[in-house]
Design a protein around this motif. Structure first.
Motif, PDB file in Angstrom:
ATOM      1  N   ARG A   1       2.689  36.496  33.381  1.00 29.87           N
ATOM      2  CA  ARG A   1       3.135  35.103  33.314  1.00 29.87           C
ATOM      3  C   ARG A   1       2.019  34.187  32.835  1.00 29.87           C
ATOM      4  NH1 ARG A   1       6.191  36.480  38.299  1.00 29.87           N
ATOM      5  NH2 ARG A   1       4.408  35.804  39.536  1.00 29.87           N
ATOM      6  N   ASP A   2       0.811  34.429  33.333  1.00 28.40           N
ATOM      7  CA  ASP A   2      -0.325  33.616  32.897  1.00 28.40           C
ATOM      8  C   ASP A   2      -0.543  33.722  31.392  1.00 28.40           C
ATOM      9  OD1 ASP A   2      -0.945  32.566  35.357  1.00 28.40           O
ATOM     10  OD2 ASP A   2      -2.893  33.562  35.548  1.00 28.40           O
TER      11      ASP A   2
ATOM     12  N   SER B   1      14.862  38.199  27.299  1.00 26.17           N
ATOM     13  CA  SER B   1      14.553  38.345  28.723  1.00 26.17           C
ATOM     14  C   SER B   1      13.200  37.776  29.127  1.00 26.17           C
ATOM     15  CB  SER B   1      14.572  39.836  29.100  1.00 26.17           C
ATOM     16  OG  SER B   1      13.597  40.560  28.354  1.00 26.17           O
ATOM     17  N   GLY B   2      12.419  37.320  28.172  1.00 22.17           N
ATOM     18  CA  GLY B   2      11.017  36.990  28.443  1.00 22.17           C
ATOM     19  C   GLY B   2      10.769  35.709  29.199  1.00 22.17           C
ATOM     20  N   VAL B   3      11.720  34.767  29.166  1.00 22.66           N
ATOM     21  CA  VAL B   3      11.568  33.512  29.907  1.00 22.66           C
ATOM     22  C   VAL B   3      12.859  33.194  30.642  1.00 22.66           C
ATOM     23  CG1 VAL B   3       9.839  32.512  28.350  1.00 22.66           C
ATOM     24  CG2 VAL B   3      12.273  32.093  27.930  1.00 22.66           C
ATOM     25  N   GLU B   4      12.752  32.397  31.678  1.00 21.21           N
ATOM     26  CA  GLU B   4      13.936  32.024  32.447  1.00 21.21           C
ATOM     27  C   GLU B   4      14.861  31.137  31.636  1.00 21.21           C
ATOM     28  OE1 GLU B   4      11.981  32.063  36.956  1.00 21.21           O
ATOM     29  OE2 GLU B   4      12.474  30.151  36.004  1.00 21.21           O
ATOM     30  N   ASN B   5      16.145  31.455  31.694  1.00 18.44           N
ATOM     31  CA  ASN B   5      17.202  30.636  31.095  1.00 18.44           C
ATOM     32  C   ASN B   5      17.066  30.465  29.580  1.00 18.44           C
ATOM     33  OD1 ASN B   5      18.244  30.109  33.740  1.00 18.44           O
ATOM     34  ND2 ASN B   5      16.648  28.567  34.009  1.00 18.44           N
ATOM     35  N   GLY B   6      16.309  31.346  28.924  1.00 14.81           N
ATOM     36  CA  GLY B   6      16.164  31.265  27.476  1.00 14.81           C
ATOM     37  C   GLY B   6      15.428  30.034  26.990  1.00 14.81           C
ATOM     38  N   ASP B   7      14.737  29.327  27.883  1.00 11.70           N
ATOM     39  CA  ASP B   7      14.019  28.099  27.516  1.00 11.70           C
ATOM     40  C   ASP B   7      12.580  28.450  27.179  1.00 11.70           C
ATOM     41  OD1 ASP B   7      12.761  25.663  27.294  1.00 11.70           O
ATOM     42  OD2 ASP B   7      13.551  24.833  29.162  1.00 11.70           O
ATOM     43  N   TRP B   8      12.327  28.664  25.886  1.00  8.94           N
ATOM     44  CA  TRP B   8      11.021  29.171  25.471  1.00  8.94           C
ATOM     45  C   TRP B   8       9.912  28.130  25.567  1.00  8.94           C
ATOM     46  CZ3 TRP B   8       9.431  33.950  25.148  1.00  8.94           C
ATOM     47  CH2 TRP B   8      10.414  34.951  25.132  1.00  8.94           C
ATOM     48  N   GLN B   9      10.243  26.855  25.621  1.00  7.02           N
ATOM     49  CA  GLN B   9       9.180  25.857  25.752  1.00  7.02           C
ATOM     50  C   GLN B   9       8.834  25.567  27.210  1.00  7.02           C
ATOM     51  OE1 GLN B   9       9.854  21.989  23.919  1.00  7.02           O
ATOM     52  NE2 GLN B   9       7.654  21.708  23.665  1.00  7.02           N
TER      53      GLN B   9
ATOM     54  N   GLY C   1      10.687  27.136  30.206  1.00 10.67           N
ATOM     55  CA  GLY C   1      11.062  28.113  31.217  1.00 10.67           C
ATOM     56  C   GLY C   1       9.879  28.970  31.657  1.00 10.67           C
ATOM     57  N   LYS C   2       9.885  29.352  32.923  1.00  9.01           N
ATOM     58  CA  LYS C   2       8.823  30.237  33.405  1.00  9.01           C
ATOM     59  C   LYS C   2       8.953  31.615  32.771  1.00  9.01           C
ATOM     60  CE  LYS C   2       7.812  28.387  38.012  1.00  9.01           C
ATOM     61  NZ  LYS C   2       7.701  28.709  39.457  1.00  9.01           N
ATOM     62  N   PRO C   3       7.839  32.219  32.364  1.00  5.41           N
ATOM     63  CA  PRO C   3       7.907  33.611  31.898  1.00  5.41           C
ATOM     64  C   PRO C   3       8.398  34.517  33.028  1.00  5.41           C
ATOM     65  CG  PRO C   3       5.818  32.588  31.275  1.00  5.41           C
ATOM     66  CD  PRO C   3       6.484  31.651  32.227  1.00  5.41           C
ATOM     67  N   THR C   4       9.177  35.514  32.665  1.00  5.04           N
ATOM     68  CA  THR C   4       9.749  36.427  33.663  1.00  5.04           C
ATOM     69  C   THR C   4       8.897  37.665  33.899  1.00  5.04           C
ATOM     70  OG1 THR C   4      10.980  37.651  31.993  1.00  5.04           O
ATOM     71  CG2 THR C   4      12.078  35.727  32.989  1.00  5.04           C
ATOM     72  N   ALA C   5       7.988  37.942  32.969  1.00  8.16           N
ATOM     73  CA  ALA C   5       7.174  39.163  33.011  1.00  8.16           C
ATOM     74  C   ALA C   5       7.989  40.427  32.767  1.00  8.16           C
ATOM     75  CB  ALA C   5       6.385  39.281  34.307  1.00  8.16           C
ATOM     76  N   ALA C   6       9.196  40.288  32.215  1.00  9.39           N
ATOM     77  CA  ALA C   6       9.934  41.479  31.779  1.00  9.39           C
ATOM     78  C   ALA C   6       9.133  42.162  30.671  1.00  9.39           C
ATOM     79  CB  ALA C   6      11.309  41.070  31.248  1.00  9.39           C
ATOM     80  N   PRO C   7       9.057  43.495  30.622  1.00 13.33           N
ATOM     81  CA  PRO C   7       9.697  44.495  31.472  1.00 13.33           C
ATOM     82  C   PRO C   7       8.704  45.220  32.380  1.00 13.33           C
ATOM     83  CG  PRO C   7       9.188  45.471  29.371  1.00 13.33           C
ATOM     84  CD  PRO C   7       8.567  44.099  29.375  1.00 13.33           C
ATOM     85  N   VAL C   8       7.780  44.495  32.996  1.00 14.92           N
ATOM     86  CA  VAL C   8       6.733  45.133  33.809  1.00 14.92           C
ATOM     87  C   VAL C   8       7.333  46.016  34.892  1.00 14.92           C
ATOM     88  CG1 VAL C   8       4.872  44.698  35.461  1.00 14.92           C
ATOM     89  CG2 VAL C   8       4.993  43.367  33.350  1.00 14.92           C
TER      90      VAL C   8
END
Length: 511
Positions: free
Chosen positions: A177-178, A486-494, A496-503
């Motif tokens: 996420r960082d 899947s990389g950010v919450e709710n598809g909000d790339w600016q 949204g919090k990163p999801t850390a998929a697919p760790v």
């Protein structure tokens, strides 16, 4: 840098009498069973005049338990065929928001789970959801101080939980996420590399960084093309970051992961317009996820599995030196690539790293190769919030993708497989004898048929992996992982919090 450490609590009634816990969070489909009598009484009394019980998150202040604060977070229905363990993840996120609002800093998480296989990891997933909500961006922590993440410990009451595994997953997700969620100057390629060096200091993962521009130009020519316009700005110069874990004793399997780390994607000469450039500091999500996976590996120190990762950290800038469509560039493998669109830069940044890994894999034990990237808008359109997996013939025959789908579902990190087809390989074939391969078409991937499948064919061909598919004497399984959806919450790339998929899915599937 910190994430909330999980502590296993074996006896709930004792914990309810311990005032060092300052809130009790119960996550369950319903609150009328499996709880101590004193809590049952509190809930029943509250339910007489509060219809939110069982329908939404409710907070109660009570003297019946030492922590005083009681938070009820319902999961909703769990019995329909489309329900999955993310019901717990989502409920825990909502509960975490309430916990922070109340000023709680040491919550006790009580998870009452369905007994089916689908929900066997409910406690771990609840912890991960709770932690997801607590994370704050790196720049925010640096400005406001670490106190904006006040929760340092979470007590866990529930079944089937390995706190060491849960902590390792969250440690990796925190790093991912960082790296993904930080703005493009703070996490320009040299800073991205330094974060990795610092994260793995004094660990069992060896870090090496290629920072010589002449070496990158020579050994990573396709990545260099993407970087050309950024090189004149020293703070934007590209880096190749290698992370390597070698276990003690016999090695039975080798995982080799390439991560796309486009720290900012302007689109290059095929400039992103109409507001589509915002959020492109997150185009490094693939490399971020790979680094996070390696952090989890460092924490777990698995036996028998060697894990090597290389991250392409580069900025796709515009300027006089920018590469352009129609150029023909010879990659590390010797394949001549005609550039179809400079905004399809991620596959170019990864291509030479994958080619070099293919050569290394020839002498590794049971290698499995991966590329992980926020690669295509088509993946987001095709599979929505899920991670898209595209396998070569070897991986498909081994069932690696389907296993990752199964394990991802159980750990709340879901994936979907997409078949690689002959049309994908046809799509990138050369149109003239001047080149060997076409990098992409010149339209948006989101409106291109098979827009997230054909890039896997390009990567396999540009790296020479087609020579190691099912009919080879030395076959190599390869999975291309697209986290654009899947990389950010709710598809909000600016925002949204990163999801850390697919760790979590990678850990559950391959370790």
């Amino acid at each position: 840098m910190s994430y909330p450490k999980p502590i296993l609590i074996s006896e709930l009634q004792t914990a309810l009498s311990d005032p060092s816990w300052d809130s009790v969070v119960i996550i369950a489909p319903q609150f009328d069973a499996e709880l101590p009598d004193n809590i049952q009484t509190v809930i029943q009394q509250q339910a007489k005049f509060d219809q939110r019980i069982g329908n939404s998150v409710v907070t109660i202040v009570t003297q019946e338990i030492a922590p005083k604060r009681l938070v009820l977070a319902p999961t909703g229905q769990l019995t329909r065929y489309f329900d999955d363990v993310r019901r717990y993840f989502d409920a825990a996120k909502l509960a975490a928001v309430e916990v922070i609002k109340m000023g709680s800093v040491k919550p006790l998480l009580v998870v009452l789970s369905d007994k089916s296989e689908t929900y066997k990891n409910a406690t771990t997933v609840s912890y991960l959801g709770f932690s997801q909500a607590l994370w704050q961006p790196l720049e925010a922590r640096e400005y406001h101080g670490e106190s904006i993440e006040p929760v340092q410990t979470i007590g866990l009451v529930g079944g089937n939980i390995d706190v060491n595994l849960a902590a390792a997953i969250e440690s990796g997700k925190y790093v991912a996420r960082d790296l993904c969620g930080t703005e493009p100057e703070r996490m320009a390629p040299p800073q991205f590399a330094q974060y990795c060096v610092d994260s793995f200091a004094n660990s069992n993962v060896k870090v090496s960084v290629v920072d010589d521009m002449a070496v990158i130009e020579r050994d990573y020519p396709l990545m260099w093309a993407v970087a050309r316009a950024s090189v004149e700005v020293e703070r934007h110069q590209p880096r190749v970051i290698r992370l390597e874990y070698i276990p003690e004793g016999e090695i039975t399997k080798t995982l080799m992961l390439v991560g796309k780390g486009i720290v900012y994607d302007t689109g290059g000469a095929d400039l992103k317009t109409g507001g589509h450039m915002a959020g492109m500091s997150r185009d490094k999500g693939g490399a971020a996820a790979v680094a996070g996976f390696m952090k989890s590996v460092a924490e777990l120190a698995p036996k028998g599995v060697k894990v090597v990762a290389e991250l392409a950290a580069v900025r796709n800038s515009i300027g006089a030196e920018a590469f352009v469509s129609d150029e023909i560039i010879t990659g590390h493998s010797g394949v001549r690539v005609r550039i179809g669109n400079t905004d399809a830069e991620g596959r170019l940044a990864m291509a030479d790293l994958l080619s070099r890994f293919k050569d290394e894999a020839l002498t590794e034990v049971n290698p499995i190769l991966f590329t992980v990237a926020t690669l295509t808008g088509h993946a987001a359109r095709a599979v929505g919030p899920y991670t898209a997996l595209v396998e070569n013939g070897v991986a498909y025959k081994m069932g690696l993708g389907e296993n990752m789908v199964k394990q991802g579902d159980l750990i709340g990190d879901p994936c979907e497989t997409s078949r690689s087809r002959r049309e994908d390989y046809d799509f990138v074939q050369p149109r003239t004898k001047a080149d060997d391969l076409l990098s992409s078409n010149n339209g948006p991937s989101a409106v291109t048929a098979r827009g997230h499948q054909f890039p896997m064919a390009f990567l396999a061909l540009v790296a020479g992996l087609e020579q190691h598919d099912v009919n080879s004497t030395q076959p190599m399984p390869y999975i291309h992982i697209d986290i654009a959806g899947s990389g950010v919450e709710n598809g909000d790339w600016q925002h949204g919090k990163p999801t850390a998929a697919p760790v979590a899915a990678l850990l559950s599937s391959f370790l």
